[in-house]
Motif scaffolding. Structure first.
Motif, mmCIF file in Angstrom:
data_model
loop_
_atom_site.group_PDB
_atom_site.id
_atom_site.type_symbol
_atom_site.label_atom_id
_atom_site.label_comp_id
_atom_site.label_asym_id
_atom_site.label_seq_id
_atom_site.Cartn_x
_atom_site.Cartn_y
_atom_site.Cartn_z
ATOM 1 N N LEU A 1 0.697 -1.064 0.269
ATOM 2 C CA LEU A 1 -0.029 0.278 -0.005
ATOM 3 C C LEU A 1 0.920 1.273 -0.157
ATOM 4 C CD1 LEU A 1 -2.948 -1.411 2.751
ATOM 5 C CD2 LEU A 1 -3.317 -1.057 0.199
ATOM 6 N N HIS A 2 1.801 1.332 0.358
ATOM 7 C CA HIS A 2 2.788 2.557 0.636
ATOM 8 C C HIS A 2 3.512 2.640 -0.505
ATOM 9 C CE1 HIS A 2 1.930 2.715 4.801
ATOM 10 N NE2 HIS A 2 1.971 2.082 5.245
ATOM 11 N N HIS A 3 3.384 1.543 -2.177
ATOM 12 C CA HIS A 3 4.490 2.596 -2.643
ATOM 13 C C HIS A 3 3.000 2.434 -4.095
ATOM 14 C CE1 HIS A 3 7.618 0.120 -1.487
ATOM 15 N NE2 HIS A 3 6.920 -1.167 -1.009
ATOM 16 N N LEU A 4 1.841 2.779 -3.103
ATOM 17 C CA LEU A 4 1.117 3.203 -3.984
ATOM 18 C C LEU A 4 1.202 4.886 -4.380
ATOM 19 C CD1 LEU A 4 -1.905 3.054 -5.210
ATOM 20 C CD2 LEU A 4 -2.492 4.052 -3.670
ATOM 21 N N GLU A 5 1.098 5.681 -5.389
ATOM 22 C CA GLU A 5 1.356 6.195 -6.116
ATOM 23 C C GLU A 5 -0.307 6.880 -6.262
ATOM 24 O OE1 GLU A 5 4.185 8.418 -6.796
ATOM 25 O OE2 GLU A 5 5.250 7.114 -5.363
ATOM 26 N N ASP A 6 -0.828 8.247 -5.653
ATOM 27 C CA ASP A 6 -1.607 9.001 -5.430
ATOM 28 C C ASP A 6 -2.286 9.193 -6.446
ATOM 29 O OD1 ASP A 6 -2.506 7.459 -3.416
ATOM 30 O OD2 ASP A 6 -2.142 9.002 -2.347
ATOM 31 N N ASP A 7 -1.664 9.522 -7.072
ATOM 32 C CA ASP A 7 -1.425 10.693 -8.826
ATOM 33 C C ASP A 7 -1.416 9.343 -9.979
ATOM 34 O OD1 ASP A 7 1.706 12.240 -9.151
ATOM 35 O OD2 ASP A 7 1.331 10.112 -8.000
ATOM 36 N N GLU A 8 -1.340 8.091 -9.461
ATOM 37 C CA GLU A 8 -0.999 6.976 -10.600
ATOM 38 C C GLU A 8 -2.273 6.903 -11.422
ATOM 39 O OE1 GLU A 8 1.377 6.284 -12.627
ATOM 40 O OE2 GLU A 8 3.069 6.736 -11.051
ATOM 41 N N GLU A 9 -2.461 6.941 -12.548
ATOM 42 C CA GLU A 9 -3.776 6.560 -13.534
ATOM 43 C C GLU A 9 -3.803 4.929 -13.358
ATOM 44 O OE1 GLU A 9 -5.652 7.939 -15.063
ATOM 45 O OE2 GLU A 9 -4.697 10.081 -14.950
ATOM 46 N N ASP A 10 -5.555 4.973 -13.327
ATOM 47 C CA ASP A 10 -4.585 3.475 -12.991
ATOM 48 C C ASP A 10 -5.039 2.505 -14.749
ATOM 49 O OD1 ASP A 10 -7.882 0.986 -11.641
ATOM 50 O OD2 ASP A 10 -5.708 0.842 -12.143
ATOM 51 N N ASP A 11 -3.662 2.789 -14.764
ATOM 52 C CA ASP A 11 -3.539 2.130 -16.054
ATOM 53 C C ASP A 11 -2.248 0.582 -16.702
ATOM 54 O OD1 ASP A 11 -2.528 4.190 -19.186
ATOM 55 O OD2 ASP A 11 -3.363 2.048 -18.907
ATOM 56 N N ASP A 12 -2.997 0.188 -17.419
ATOM 57 C CA ASP A 12 -1.817 -1.401 -17.529
ATOM 58 C C ASP A 12 -0.505 -0.016 -17.788
ATOM 59 O OD1 ASP A 12 -3.072 -2.396 -15.897
ATOM 60 O OD2 ASP A 12 -3.958 -3.856 -17.859
ATOM 61 N N LYS B 1 14.112 -3.978 -9.521
ATOM 62 C CA LYS B 1 13.893 -2.863 -8.859
ATOM 63 C C LYS B 1 12.456 -2.750 -8.541
ATOM 64 C CE LYS B 1 17.305 -0.200 -11.384
ATOM 65 N NZ LYS B 1 17.191 0.732 -12.274
ATOM 66 N N LYS B 2 11.971 -2.248 -7.523
ATOM 67 C CA LYS B 2 10.649 -2.554 -7.096
ATOM 68 C C LYS B 2 10.289 -1.563 -7.864
ATOM 69 C CE LYS B 2 10.347 -2.967 -2.168
ATOM 70 N NZ LYS B 2 10.288 -3.071 -0.837
ATOM 71 N N LYS B 3 8.982 -1.901 -8.596
ATOM 72 C CA LYS B 3 7.832 -0.640 -9.249
ATOM 73 C C LYS B 3 6.651 -0.294 -8.361
ATOM 74 C CE LYS B 3 8.070 -4.871 -13.451
ATOM 75 N NZ LYS B 3 7.188 -5.339 -14.180
ATOM 76 N N LYS B 4 6.917 1.188 -9.294
ATOM 77 C CA LYS B 4 5.434 1.781 -8.208
ATOM 78 C C LYS B 4 4.538 0.555 -8.299
ATOM 79 C CE LYS B 4 7.534 6.149 -9.694
ATOM 80 N NZ LYS B 4 7.026 7.131 -10.051
ATOM 81 N N MET B 5 3.780 1.032 -7.298
ATOM 82 C CA MET B 5 2.196 0.206 -7.146
ATOM 83 C C MET B 5 1.433 1.379 -7.576
ATOM 84 S SD MET B 5 1.268 -2.508 -6.261
ATOM 85 C CE MET B 5 2.253 -3.614 -5.350
ATOM 86 N N THR B 6 1.459 0.815 -8.990
ATOM 87 C CA THR B 6 -0.219 1.812 -8.603
ATOM 88 C C THR B 6 -1.048 1.665 -8.333
ATOM 89 O OG1 THR B 6 -0.261 -0.027 -11.197
ATOM 90 C CG2 THR B 6 1.096 2.436 -11.569
ATOM 91 N N LYS B 7 -1.897 1.710 -8.950
ATOM 92 C CA LYS B 7 -3.573 1.562 -8.496
ATOM 93 C C LYS B 7 -4.219 0.412 -9.540
ATOM 94 C CE LYS B 7 -5.604 5.745 -7.034
ATOM 95 N NZ LYS B 7 -6.715 7.160 -7.261
ATOM 96 N N ALA B 8 -4.016 -0.236 -10.405
ATOM 97 C CA ALA B 8 -3.675 -1.340 -10.800
ATOM 98 C C ALA B 8 -3.328 -2.340 -10.362
ATOM 99 C CB ALA B 8 -3.882 -1.309 -12.708
ATOM 100 N N ARG B 9 -1.952 -2.025 -10.283
ATOM 101 C CA ARG B 9 -0.854 -2.957 -9.384
ATOM 102 C C ARG B 9 -1.332 -3.390 -8.045
ATOM 103 N NH1 ARG B 9 4.209 -0.906 -10.693
ATOM 104 N NH2 ARG B 9 3.693 -1.740 -12.772
ATOM 105 N N LEU B 10 -2.493 -2.755 -7.985
ATOM 106 C CA LEU B 10 -2.350 -2.706 -6.258
ATOM 107 C C LEU B 10 -3.354 -3.380 -6.045
ATOM 108 C CD1 LEU B 10 -2.482 -2.390 -2.805
ATOM 109 C CD2 LEU B 10 -3.417 0.364 -3.808
#
Length: 345
Positions: free
Chosen positions: A40-51, A73-82
């Motif tokens: 959850l803490h890798h989530l970027e709030d401003d990320e698009e829910d986009d693959d 490398k760790k990938k950003k936890m986008t909403k989609a990924r989350l």
DNA sequence: TAGGCCATCTGGTCCT
DNA sequence: AGGACCAGATGGCCTA
């Protein structure tokens, strides 16, 4: 609340509830302390829910002073990924639950075929496994030696490595005073156990089961069904039990289903459990079926009265012992009968 | 209240 | 990649 009730309650809990009630869920609710681990803490709030964002990699943390992290490398936890992570995790949790339920079902099946079983009060997992191991060993020893152990040595074998409460239970279920079969205590062994390799009773098998871990506690649950031990053949001599059965057995009578013995209350005070009235054969209708399944083509070693004139006398009913119902009519009757015998002795 | 037992979640590892 | 398996962590329930 009993365990069984609690299990039911747990089982009806929805996955979402479990997700919230889980330690991780609780951590998340509290704000979480495992920031490195919690996706959850890798989530970027401003990320698009986009693959399309998935392949983006985390770069900004790589300051010159920080040692570079090894591995992918760790990938950003986008909403989609989350979202996918959550779904994957929930599926994995569900599988794990099912797996553990299967394991518990198997353990429950095991509880039913070892000599202590009660639907209401269960042996713990570890005690079930220990008792099962002892039981297998004891039966194997009977098969190997072809000799019939007496009850005491058999119970000793069953109890080896079990906790004191469970040992008390086994004794209590047979209405045995533990002092009658528990040798003097030794510092390294449970009080009920003979020294390793010792023959508890001359002429009977000794117990040398390996890999025991004595002393771990377990609640005193369940009942001892001695019919797991002794399976008699109708109309045959009964060895030490013969006088008793002579007065009880009636061939070809209607089926009789005596009540299950209630779980004995074992609270460390044996004398109390011995005081309660054992169910005697006279308590039951004497007209009952006492069919004994004769399994295999012969060659089973005798349990009781093996030296008697009839080669089938007291033969070990191997497959009958492994029945999953656990409590057939004759088994329950045997329980009561043996209780009566040892109560009176 | 401490300890035992348990269910569940979780991340790692191995296998298909 | 996904599933099975495992072990550690965690918290709830129960009992002495």
């Amino acid at each position: 609340m009993t365990r069984s009730v609690r299990e039911e309650q747990v089982s009806v809990e929805s996955e979402e509830q479990q997700e919230l009630h889980s330690p991780a869920g609780r951590e998340a609710e509290r704000g979480g302390k495992e920031e490195e681990e919690d996706p959850l803490h890798h989530l970027e709030d401003d990320e698009e829910d986009d693959d399309e964002e998935e392949e983006e990699e985390e770069e900004e943390e790589d300051g010159e002073n920080k040692p570079k992290r090894r591995g992918p490398k760790k990938k950003k936890m986008t909403k989609a990924r989350l979202q996918r992570f959550k779904v994957r995790r929930m599926k994995a949790n569900a599988r794990e639950r099912n797996r553990m339920h299967g394991l518990n079902d198997a353990l429950e099946s095991l509880r039913k075929v070892v000599p202590c079983y009660s639907k209401t009060q269960k042996l713990s997992k570890i005690e079930t496994l220990r008792l099962a191991k002892n039981y297998i060993w004891a039966l194997s020893e009977i098969l190997r030696s072809g000799k019939a152990p007496d009850l005491m040595s058999f119970v000793q074998a069953l109890c080896k490595g079990l906790s004191q409460p469970t040992t008390n239970l086994v004794a209590g279920c047979l209405q045995l005073n533990p002092r009658t079969f528990l040798p003097e205590q030794t510092p390294d062994l449970p009080a009920h156990l003979p020294p390793a390799g010792a023959t508890a009773y001359p002429g009977h098998f000794s117990y040398q089961s390996p890999g025991l871990t004595p002393g771990l506690p377990s609640p005193p649950y369940g009942t001892m069904d001695p019919s797991h031990i002794f399976h008699q053949v109708k109309g045959q001599p009964y060895g030490p039990l013969e006088p008793f059965f002579d007065g009880v057995l009636v061939s070809d009578g209607p089926s009789f289903d005596p009540p299950l013995s209630p779980p004995l209350s074992i609270n460390g005070n044996f004398s109390s459990s011995f005081k309660h009235e054992a169910v005697t054969a006279a308590d039951y209708d004497k007209s009952f079926s006492f069919s004994v399944h004769y399994s295999g083509g012969g060659g089973h070693p005798p349990i009781y009265g093996g030296g008697g004139p009839n080669p089938r006398c007291g033969e070990l009913q191997v497959d009958g012992m492994m029945g999953f119902d656990g409590h057939s009519h004759h088994e329950r009757l045997m329980n009561a009968q043996l209780n009566a015998i040892f109560h009176d002795s």
